[in-house]
Every structure is written in C-alpha cells, then in structure tokens.
Design an enzyme around this catalytic site. Structure first.
Site, PDB file in Angstrom:
ATOM      1  N   GLY A 157      -4.689   1.158   0.373  1.00 35.73           N
ATOM      2  CA  GLY A 157      -5.942   1.755   0.803  1.00 35.73           C
ATOM      3  C   GLY A 157      -7.077   0.761   0.829  1.00 35.73           C
ATOM      4  O   GLY A 157      -6.878  -0.453   0.913  1.00 35.73           O
ATOM      5  N   CYS A 167      -1.399  -0.623   2.903  1.00 33.72           N
ATOM      6  CA  CYS A 167      -0.102  -1.147   2.489  1.00 33.72           C
ATOM      7  C   CYS A 167       0.887  -0.010   2.291  1.00 33.72           C
ATOM      8  O   CYS A 167       0.560   1.168   2.433  1.00 33.72           O
ATOM      9  CB  CYS A 167      -0.236  -1.909   1.173  1.00 33.72           C
ATOM     10  SG  CYS A 167      -1.579  -3.106   1.144  1.00 33.72           S
TER      11      CYS A 167
END
Length: 654
Positions: free
Chosen positions: A80, A2
């Site tokens: 992540g 993201c």
C-alpha cells in the site's frame, strides 16, 4: 503497492524448508510486484515473510522488503501507501525521536512509528491504504492489519498449527498445508451478493481480515489470537451525528474542495509516472480536475469506449479531458476485446467474483499501465455523496409506498405478477402514443415484476436487501448450504441512522464498497501491475462527508449535489450533467449471442448435477427464460457462470 504473504508454522521443528515454501507462495503474487522480491525467515520460531514489490516510492535498495526496524526488534511486509508519511517523519523529529533514515520509503517511516508509538497509535495517525504483517522478534508476536476502508486485501487462515496469510488466496494455496474445501455457505453468499463479503471466503477455514481491523497472534496458538478494530465506520457515523456540519452551502462546498484537494495532493506523491481513470462522470471528472489544478504538466488520463449504443462514455470523457487540458488516451474496445478477458477472470479473481464491470475495469487498467504505474480513480463518490439511483428511490418510490397498507401493497403486487412480462411489454407498446415520452418504459414487464417484489417488503432494511440481492433465496439453490449472516442481515452491525437514504449509503460503504467495488479495482489493476489510489476514501474525506446533512448530497431529485458544485468550478455543467451510466457491458446480449455456447457448456444440467453444488432446475429455468428474451437474467446467470468458470480452473477443490 505490492503483494505480501507468509506463514507461521508453530509445531516443534517447524523451521525446515521455510524459504522454499514462502518463495513458492510469493511467486504467485508476481503480478502485484514485478520489480523486486524479498524473503525473511526465522527457523527457530517457524515464521516466514515475503514480498513482491511494485516500486513506487524510493526505488532504491532502501525500500526493499521484508524490512527490519532500525532497532532490529520488528520485521514487516507492507502493501500500500502511507500518503502522510513525510508528516509522520516530521512528527517523530518534533517529539525528539532520532531516526537514522536509510531512504525515503513510507515502509521505513511506518517501522519507525511502530517502534515509537506502537501499532494502534501509528495506524490512527496514518492516512493511506494498506495491508501488512508485522513480526515482533522480542515477544514472538505476529500482527496483521488492514486499512480503514478496505482498499487493500488480506486473507488468512489456519491449517492445523500453521497460520497462512497473503494478499490473494492464490498465494495461500501454494503452501503445502493448504487444504481446499469449498464453503457452500459462502457460495450462497456469493449468489446473493455477486461477491463474497468479508470475513468469508470461498474456502472453509479461510477469512478476509475486515477493514480497519488488527489480528494478533501472541503465543504460537490459534487459541491465543485476538482480533479487534482500531477504526470503525459506525463509530465515525456516531461521531458525525454529534458534529453535523452547520455552515452555509458555500462554506460546505469550499470545505469539501479543500479536503478533497488536500487528499489528492498527498496522493500525487510518486517516484514513477502517475495518471487517472476518466469516464467523464462526476466522480472521476472531479478527481481529474483537482489533480490538474495541482499539476505543473498535463495529467495523463485514460478511458475506454464501446461501440454499442448506451454503453459508451468515451466522448464525454474526451470533452472533459479537452476542457481540463489533460494528456488523454482512449481506446475503443470491440466485443472480441472484451470477450477475450473472460477466460482470464478466474485467475485474476482468486475466488468467485461476478460484477461484470470487472471486464472494462481490467481493460482500462491494461491501457493505463502502458503509460503509468499509478492511477487515481473516483471510486467512493456514490456511497459518500448519494450517487446511486437507489438512494433517490428510497426517498420517492419507497417513501410513497409507505402510505399504502401492507395488505393493499401485497394485493397490488399480486395483480402485477398475474400479467406476464411479455404481456406488460405489449401493453406498453399499445399505450405509448397516449403517454408523455418520459413514461415510455423499456422492458416494462421486467420492471413491473421488480416493482411487485418491492411492494411486498415490510421495511426499508428489507428494501435494501432486495436491491442488493442477485438470487433472492440462494440457500435453496446451493446444495447443503445455510446462508450466514452478513452486515446486511445482522441488525447489530447496522449504523444508527434514521433516514433510509443515509442508512443505505452507510450500509453500501460497509459492504458493497469494500467487498465488490474495491475488490474489482484492486484485482483488475494489480493483474496489470498497476497501483490504484482512491482519494475519496481518505478517511478524513469520509468522516467529513458523514458530517454533511443529506440535503447537501441529495437535492432537487439529484444525487451528489455538493460534489457537483465542486466540479462546476472547473468544468462547465453541460459537459458533465447527464444520466448516470455506470461501467456496464451488454452481457445480456452476449449471453444470447457470442457467449451462448460457452454459457451452455457451463450450465448444462448434466454438469451441474455431477458437480453437486447447485440444484440445476432453477438455473436451467432461468437460462431458458433469458434465451427466449422474455426476461433479462444476466446478473443471476453471470454469477453462476463466474463460479462455474472459477471451479473449472480450480478442480482440485472439492
């Protein structure tokens, strides 16, 4: 994977317009997460968090961020993957922690662990790559954190009483408090390293959070912030030196295959299509071989090829893919395809970045994204297992030089420099018929002058700095700059390793890997909304590699010995044993050809003088010498050109 961003505005009455401001920041990161976006604000305290989501695990609403903890105390944005998050859920259950799970996202797991164990204990238990911001509503405390090896980025900086942070600088720039002042000292660092090492950034007052670090702001004042590591590479080095691997060669190869295979198994967890980059080299071939051995269907692999001689590895990748039975896709890229990426680079890399392999990395990411959302790569193998030629040279060229007294080496260096590069080339052409073929050197003059630089160095540490330096004295080129200390120049930051090759590997893992390689991969992939995963940088693999004696890494004049032995169990030697090529492009030829007009405009003496960042004289001299063909100054020129291109797109900075 993201993009995250946010800010904490601490002045009284600072809560007005929070959502609009953080939404504007988040929009700048849409390429990192096009599937969903979310915002959370607390007007009373002036905190705002936002996330752009690339959905990989738990595609449902249960994975939406910003995510509150079940108890309501914490709110977080996370970028992540936590690869062992299922094991963490099992551990919570085993400890009697009852959690009413809403879904199966790793962010929800992380939040439950934060509540149960605290931030540091949670991160020490995590296997993954990440950057996050965690707001403690009870204590009014903000914590920023980054993974151990620096796979995921996190920028931050104070503007007055406002702390601004995010995955990329472009998000920070969208905040109304942001003031863009180019840091000339950081620019000097850029000319030396081709990138800007952490914690520095191109903007004064803004920083990169170091790998393995936490930053905590406790009372709404920058004076109350503190920063510390929860994991340090140098401590892992110290621990490894006390617990060196003592088994046989066979046991070492078995152990590495098991650890690397376990890392890859955890990184195959995905709710979206997944594949891998494949160059046909040792690192990527090993990752793909272990992936295929653990997959019930052919792994999707991707490579790009170039028509220019000496730059094409596509045929090697194709042969490895055919042997392993992967579903292979390759794309031959024309010079025009590669050149078309150059105008995009200042936007892809939100601060100056000049590793020219950024171009093929972007192109292979673009190719992979047409079929998958996640791609595994072989990065990290060179730094962990002794793959770069400079490690071999440290044991041969530099080692032999030490037998000569420094005055004698300086005299020899003077003799080498007394002959021009062109004259050395002519001498080589004349004596070639008398020499064995292996001594037929291309660009003999350039290599003779580089050798003259090395001969004058007084230590192994200077040897590495010389190899790592693009411009050798960048502060003399950047007007008004004083070059700050970095890992390479600060002895207090050096790992305690006696062997020069081992020390160089550790130094590359501390600097070149997170500041160059991982930046290149993250930005190139995320510009295409592609998540990349790096199995060799699982910290358990890293710590195991540090325990291995050097003889298991460099043997018989060849690097990555132990990694090769793992690969040979899956792929015949003849398919992968060849000289190392890297991911290079013929930039030197392009600058004399199709890029000449573009480069001339950016390097014009009038322009350089008016902008006021560089002394034009050394740059113009280098440019003319490159155009003449007498020297190949592509690296030095590319660094200046990448800053100039970046500056052209960011003219608001001063």
């Amino acid at each position: 994977m993201c993009g995250i961003t946010g800010f904490w505005r601490m002045e009284r009455g600072g809560g007005q317009g929070l959502r609009e401001q953080v939404q504007a920041m988040s929009t700048r990161l849409k390429h990192r997460g096009p599937d969903d976006c979310g915002f959370w604000c607390d007007e009373e305290t002036g905190i705002a968090l936002a996330q752009q989501r690339l959905s990989v695990l738990d595609l449902s609403e249960a994975g939406h961020q910003p995510m509150p903890s079940a108890c309501g105390r914490y709110v977080a944005v996370f970028n992540g993957e936590i690869y062992n998050h299922v094991d963490l859920r099992d551990r919570l259950a085993g400890e009697g922690v009852a959690v009413a799970w809403r879904g199966h996202s790793d962010t929800e797991t992380l939040m439950a662990c934060f509540v149960a164990w605290g931030v540091e204990e949670t991160l020490r238990s995590c296997v993954g790559m990440f950057a996050f911001a965690l707001w403690d509503r009870q204590r009014r405390e903000l914590t920023l954190g980054r993974d151990r090896m620096g796979e995921k980025p996190l920028y931050y900086g104070w503007q007055g009483d406002t702390l601004i942070f995010g995955s990329e600088l472009k998000a920070l720039k969208a905040h109304p408090a942001f003031r863009a002042e180019i840091d000339r000292d950081a620019l000097a660092l850029f000319l030396r390293h081709d990138c800007i090492p952490a914690p520095h950034t191109i903007y004064r007052g803004f920083h990169k959070l170091r790998p393995g670090y936490l930053l905590k702001v406790t009372s709404g004042s920058r004076r109350e912030s503190q920063q510390w590591p929860y994991w340090r590479y140098n401590e892992a080095v110290d621990s490894a030196s006390a617990t060196q691997f003592g088994g046989t060669d066979q046991e070492a190869v078995d152990a590495l295959e098991h650890r690397l295979g376990d890392s890859i198994s955890t990184q195959l967890l995905s709710d979206v299509p997944l594949g891998a980059f494949l160059s046909g080299g040792i690192d990527s071939s090993t990752v793909v071989a272990l992936m295929q051995a653990r997959s019930r269907r052919p792994v999707k692999t991707f490579t790009i090829g170039f028509a220019e001689d000496g730059y094409d590895e596509a045929a090697h990748a194709r042969a490895v893919a055919a042997h392993l039975g992967t579903e292979h896709t390759e794309l031959y890229v024309s010079p025009d395809d590669a050149l078309s990426v150059i105008p995009k680079l200042p936007s892809i890399f939100c601060e100056p970045f000049a590793d020219s392999s950024q171009i093929p990395t972007y192109l292979i990411s673009q190719l992979a994204r047409q079929s998958v959302t996640v791609a595994l790569s072989g990065d990290g193998g060179d730094e962990l297992f002794g793959g770069y030629n400079r490690y071999l040279a440290a044991r041969t060229t530099w080692g032999r030089m030490q037998h000569l007294p420094l005055p004698a080496r300086r005299a020899l260096a003077g003799a080498l420099r007394a002959v021009t590069p062109g004259a050395w080339d002519n001498i080589m052409e004349r004596v070639k018929p008398l020499l064995p073929r292996k001594w037929h050197l291309a660009r003999a003059g350039e290599k003779a002058h580089k050798l003259s630089e090395v001969l004058t160095l007084s230590s192994g540490q200077d040897y590495l700095l010389n190899l790592a330096s693009c411009w050798k004295d960048p502060a003399s080129i950047v007007v008004g700059a004083r070059e700050p200390a970095t890992v390479l120049t600060d002895p207090a930051a050096w790992p305690r390793i006696d062997d020069l090759a081992q020390w160089m590997m550790a130094m590359d893992a501390l600097s070149y890997l997170p500041d160059d390689i991982l930046v290149k991969v993250d930005r190139s992939a995320m510009a295409n909304s592609l998540e990349t995963r790096v199995p060799m940088l699982d910290h358990r693999v890293v710590e195991f590699a540090l325990r291995m004696p050097l003889d298991l890494k460099i043997r018989d004049g060849q690097g990555k010995w132990i990694l090769r032995q793992v690969l040979h169990r899956y792929v015949p030697k003849e398919l992968i044993e060849r000289p190392k090529m890297g991911f290079a492009l013929p930039v030197d030829q392009w600058l004399r050809g199709p890029l000449r007009e573009w480069a001339e405009a950016l390097l014009s003496e009038k322009r350089l003088r008016e902008e006021g960042f560089f002394d034009p004289a050394p740059i113009r001299r280098t440019w003319k010498e490159h155009l003449s063909g007498r020297r190949n100054w592509q690296r030095q020129l590319w660094t200046v050109l990448m800053f100039q291109g970046w500056l052209e797109e960011n003219q608001g900075a001063s």
